[in-house]
Enzyme design. Structure first.
Site, PDB file in Angstrom:
ATOM      1  N   LYS A 129     -43.241  24.422 -68.306  1.00  0.00           N
ATOM      2  CA  LYS A 129     -42.571  25.560 -67.668  1.00  0.00           C
ATOM      3  C   LYS A 129     -42.977  25.583 -66.205  1.00  0.00           C
ATOM      4  CE  LYS A 129     -39.906  29.101 -68.726  1.00  0.00           C
ATOM      5  NZ  LYS A 129     -38.915  29.213 -69.817  1.00  0.00           N
ATOM      6  N   ASP A 169     -34.234  29.639 -65.858  1.00  0.00           N
ATOM      7  CA  ASP A 169     -34.877  30.756 -66.570  1.00  0.00           C
ATOM      8  C   ASP A 169     -34.556  31.992 -65.714  1.00  0.00           C
ATOM      9  OD1 ASP A 169     -36.906  31.247 -68.937  1.00  0.00           O
ATOM     10  OD2 ASP A 169     -37.663  32.476 -67.319  1.00  0.00           O
TER      11      ASP A 169
HETATM   12  P1  NDP Z   1     -31.567  36.177 -65.754  1.00  0.00           P
HETATM   13  O1  NDP Z   1     -32.265  36.074 -64.475  1.00  0.00           O
HETATM   14  O2  NDP Z   1     -30.195  35.640 -65.887  1.00  0.00           O
HETATM   15  O3  NDP Z   1     -31.535  37.685 -66.244  1.00  0.00           O
HETATM   16  C1  NDP Z   1     -32.695  38.416 -66.426  1.00  0.00           C
HETATM   17  C2  NDP Z   1     -32.345  39.827 -66.831  1.00  0.00           C
HETATM   18  O4  NDP Z   1     -33.526  40.498 -67.244  1.00  0.00           O
HETATM   19  C3  NDP Z   1     -31.786  40.652 -65.677  1.00  0.00           C
HETATM   20  O5  NDP Z   1     -30.903  41.619 -66.185  1.00  0.00           O
HETATM   21  C4  NDP Z   1     -33.048  41.274 -65.088  1.00  0.00           C
HETATM   22  O6  NDP Z   1     -32.826  42.460 -64.348  1.00  0.00           O
HETATM   23  C5  NDP Z   1     -33.850  41.555 -66.331  1.00  0.00           C
HETATM   24  N1  NDP Z   1     -35.280  41.515 -66.007  1.00  0.00           N
HETATM   25  C6  NDP Z   1     -35.966  40.481 -65.456  1.00  0.00           C
HETATM   26  N2  NDP Z   1     -37.248  40.805 -65.237  1.00  0.00           N
HETATM   27  C7  NDP Z   1     -37.370  42.067 -65.659  1.00  0.00           C
HETATM   28  C8  NDP Z   1     -38.451  42.953 -65.695  1.00  0.00           C
HETATM   29  N3  NDP Z   1     -39.675  42.607 -65.247  1.00  0.00           N
HETATM   30  N4  NDP Z   1     -38.227  44.190 -66.226  1.00  0.00           N
HETATM   31  C9  NDP Z   1     -36.989  44.538 -66.696  1.00  0.00           C
HETATM   32  N5  NDP Z   1     -35.928  43.728 -66.662  1.00  0.00           N
HETATM   33  C10 NDP Z   1     -36.110  42.511 -66.163  1.00  0.00           C
HETATM   34  O7  NDP Z   1     -32.539  35.469 -66.826  1.00  0.00           O
HETATM   35  P2  NDP Z   1     -32.208  34.942 -68.287  1.00  0.00           P
HETATM   36  O8  NDP Z   1     -31.152  35.746 -68.915  1.00  0.00           O
HETATM   37  O9  NDP Z   1     -32.039  33.468 -68.198  1.00  0.00           O
HETATM   38  O10 NDP Z   1     -33.607  35.179 -69.030  1.00  0.00           O
HETATM   39  C11 NDP Z   1     -33.889  36.350 -69.785  1.00  0.00           C
HETATM   40  C12 NDP Z   1     -35.000  36.058 -70.784  1.00  0.00           C
HETATM   41  O11 NDP Z   1     -34.592  35.005 -71.664  1.00  0.00           O
HETATM   42  C13 NDP Z   1     -36.326  35.575 -70.184  1.00  0.00           C
HETATM   43  O12 NDP Z   1     -37.385  36.045 -71.002  1.00  0.00           O
HETATM   44  C14 NDP Z   1     -36.232  34.055 -70.318  1.00  0.00           C
HETATM   45  O13 NDP Z   1     -37.505  33.449 -70.332  1.00  0.00           O
HETATM   46  C15 NDP Z   1     -35.549  33.953 -71.670  1.00  0.00           C
HETATM   47  N6  NDP Z   1     -34.876  32.702 -71.975  1.00  0.00           N
HETATM   48  C16 NDP Z   1     -33.929  32.175 -71.132  1.00  0.00           C
HETATM   49  C17 NDP Z   1     -33.272  31.005 -71.472  1.00  0.00           C
HETATM   50  C18 NDP Z   1     -32.173  30.440 -70.632  1.00  0.00           C
HETATM   51  O14 NDP Z   1     -31.586  29.432 -71.043  1.00  0.00           O
HETATM   52  N7  NDP Z   1     -31.828  31.025 -69.492  1.00  0.00           N
HETATM   53  C19 NDP Z   1     -33.614  30.265 -72.702  1.00  0.00           C
HETATM   54  C20 NDP Z   1     -34.564  30.947 -73.547  1.00  0.00           C
HETATM   55  C21 NDP Z   1     -35.172  32.109 -73.168  1.00  0.00           C
HETATM   56  P3  NDP Z   1     -32.902  42.429 -62.729  1.00  0.00           P
HETATM   57  O15 NDP Z   1     -31.634  41.739 -62.314  1.00  0.00           O
HETATM   58  O16 NDP Z   1     -32.962  43.861 -62.354  1.00  0.00           O
HETATM   59  O17 NDP Z   1     -34.134  41.669 -62.374  1.00  0.00           O
HETATM   60  O1  2IT Z   2     -37.235  29.531 -72.248  1.00  0.00           O
HETATM   61  C1  2IT Z   2     -36.428  28.580 -72.374  1.00  0.00           C
HETATM   62  O2  2IT Z   2     -36.321  27.969 -73.436  1.00  0.00           O
HETATM   63  C2  2IT Z   2     -35.602  28.219 -71.210  1.00  0.00           C
HETATM   64  N1  2IT Z   2     -35.684  28.878 -70.187  1.00  0.00           N
HETATM   65  C3  2IT Z   2     -34.684  27.047 -71.294  1.00  0.00           C
HETATM   66  C4  2IT Z   2     -35.414  25.764 -71.086  1.00  0.00           C
HETATM   67  C5  2IT Z   2     -34.551  24.524 -70.984  1.00  0.00           C
HETATM   68  O3  2IT Z   2     -35.143  23.495 -70.650  1.00  0.00           O
HETATM   69  O4  2IT Z   2     -33.340  24.569 -71.214  1.00  0.00           O
END
Ligand code: NDP
Ligand code: 2IT
Length: 448
Positions: A129, A169
């Protein structure tokens, strides 16, 4: 707190001692240790050769300076991280996070979880990561590009399609991956598509990668509901966040006949009793890069709540999809009181340990992130396959693979929980099934 097995307790204590001030990492390791007692009781050889100690220690940690120039001509400094946790099963694989809260402990917790998640997919990927404490909020496109270029100018020497393959992420999506890929290509003079995933389609991206995490989490919950003869039809769902994972979770829930009543960002949440209009959310977040408060200004029946918890909104299914520790014990009590049936973690470690315990004690179906959100990284591995064979699959073909992988993960977690005497405990099932695959590979490769 659950008691830790006496063989494992010293290992956890040592992790806490030598990684002082990293509470999220301690939390993630503790949760896995709570599950592993049953494994070492049944198969003591897993505690031999310091195997578990080695799994808790990253293979390599890189911390670096990221200097860049903002639109006012000021030099800015951020800190960059890449934790290359475990490569027993394949090249390091895991996302890059840009958020002001990023520090080495957060990247380490995410990297640790990633190892088991990636193992659960059954695909040839190790765990890693990365990220930076850079805050993309309010930054121009030019600033984002210069930042990504500077980030990659240091990181490129540690990457490669057979070495380490980052993706997105929080704060990192298709735009940022494009800028990083462009800089990597320039520095290496190689068109090495498989070095990053989450790319746009026209330069080697995979169809359905953008949708994969949210769709995958929803497939997992659908399968979990089916174990009790239930489904999404007519159910009320609350999805926290409104980023990549949240949006495509909502899309798949709607396709399965569910209704979304609330979503959020870090400033507040919106409730729409007519059902959240996903097209409007996409327009606000994906096109305008705006705030969720705009939703309530444009839909008169909706209300915006600036302070308070989204988990106060009654629902049948809760899908926390924003960030770590966003759902507390108090939130879990409220959800249980309001009759929640299932909780599926789209985010990484969004529920605090006491929240998880409250759900499990109340008999709520609970899907931990490392299993439920594995569809994103699994589809990244499908992107790597397409890159390696210089091929590009249809959306249907890719989504069908994703759905099969998610069913496989669900069933493996369920079967493992049953085998180790805790039927229905997906936390235990995911931790043990992921651990065993990493442990077997490490054992086979000698003392590494
Ligand atoms: P994005 O940046 O697309 O979206 C994040 C969302 O979460 C936004 O709405 C943001 O609000 C909110 N957020 C972020 N930080 C905080 C915080 N500290 N408190 C409250 N709200 C918060 O990210 P993703 O959708 O990609 O990721 C969301 C989660 O999913 C994370 O935990 C990530 O690790 C996990 N994840 C992502 C994957 C991927 O493929 N993208 C795969 C697997 C897991 P704001 O805009 O106000 O910051
Ligand atoms: O938390 C996760 O699994 C991710 N942000 C996606 C990682 C990836 O390599 O697609």
């Amino acid at each position: 707190m659950v008691k830790i097995d006496e063989k494992l307790e010293p290992i956890l204590n040592e992790v806490i001692r030598r990684n002082a001030g990293e509470p999220e990492f301690h939390q993630a390791v503790r949760e896995v240790m709570e599950s592993l007692g049953r494994v070492v009781a049944k198969h003591p050889r897993y505690a031999d050769n310091a195997l578990i100690e080695r799994i808790c220690e990253p293979e390599r940690q890189i911390i670096f300076r990221i200097p860049w120039v903002d639109d006012q001509g000021q030099v800015q400094i951020n800190r960059g991280f890449r934790v290359q946790f475990n490569s027993a099963l394949g090249p390091y694989k895991g996302g890059i996070r840009f958020h002001p809260s990023v520090n080495v402990g957060i990247i380490k917790f995410l990297g640790f979880e990633q190892c088991f998640k990636n193992a659960l997919t059954g695909m040839p990927i190790g765990g890693g990561k990365g990220g930076s404490d850079f805050n993309p909020r309010g930054r121009s496109d030019g600033e984002i590009m210069r930042f990504c270029q500077s980030f990659m100018t240091e990181l490129y020497r540690h990457l490669g399609e057979y070495t380490d393959v980052p993706a997105g992420d929080i704060g990192v999506g298709g735009r940022e991956i494009g800028y990083m890929f462009g800089q990597y290509k320039r520095l290496t003079n190689r068109y090495e598509a498989g070095v990053l995933t989450g790319k746009a389609l026209f330069y080697g991206g995979s169809r359905a990668r953008k949708e994969a995490t949210g769709y995958g989490a929803t497939y997992f919950v659908e399968r979990m509901l089916a174990t009790r003869g239930l489904n999404f039809e007519g159910r009320k769902a609350v999805v926290s966040g409104s980023g990549n994972v949240a949006i495509y979770t909502m899309e798949k829930i709607l396709e399965f006949g569910g209704r979304i009543v609330a979503c959020s960002d870090s400033a507040g949440y919106v409730v729409d009793d007519d059902g959240i209009d996903l097209d409007l959310v996409k327009e606000i977040k994906e096109v305008r890069r705006g705030r969720i408060a705009e939703y309530a200004r444009e839909r008169k029946q909706a209300r915006y709540v600036e302070k308070g918890s989204i988990w106060d909104v009654p629902c049948d299914v809760a899908m926390p999809s924003a960030t770590q520790n966003e759902l507390t014990g108090k939130d879990a009590e409220t959800l249980v009181k309001n009759g929640v049936i299932a909780v599926g973690e789209g985010a990484n470690m969004p529920s605090t340990p006491d929240a998880v315990r409250i759900f499990q004690d109340a008999g709520v179906l609970f899907a931990p992130g490392k299993a439920a959100n594995a569809g994103g990284v699994a589809t990244s591995a499908l992107e790597m396959q397409q890159n390696a064979s210089r091929d590009s699959w249809t959306f249907e073909q890719t989504e069908t693979r994703l759905a099969t992988i998610m069913r496989g993960i669900h069933d493996r977690c369920a079967a493992t929980a049953e085998e180790f005497g805790a039927p229905g405990d997906y936390v235990l099932g995911a931790n043990i099934a992921g651990f065993v695959r990493v442990a077997e590979a490490m054992d086979a490769l000698g003392v590494i």
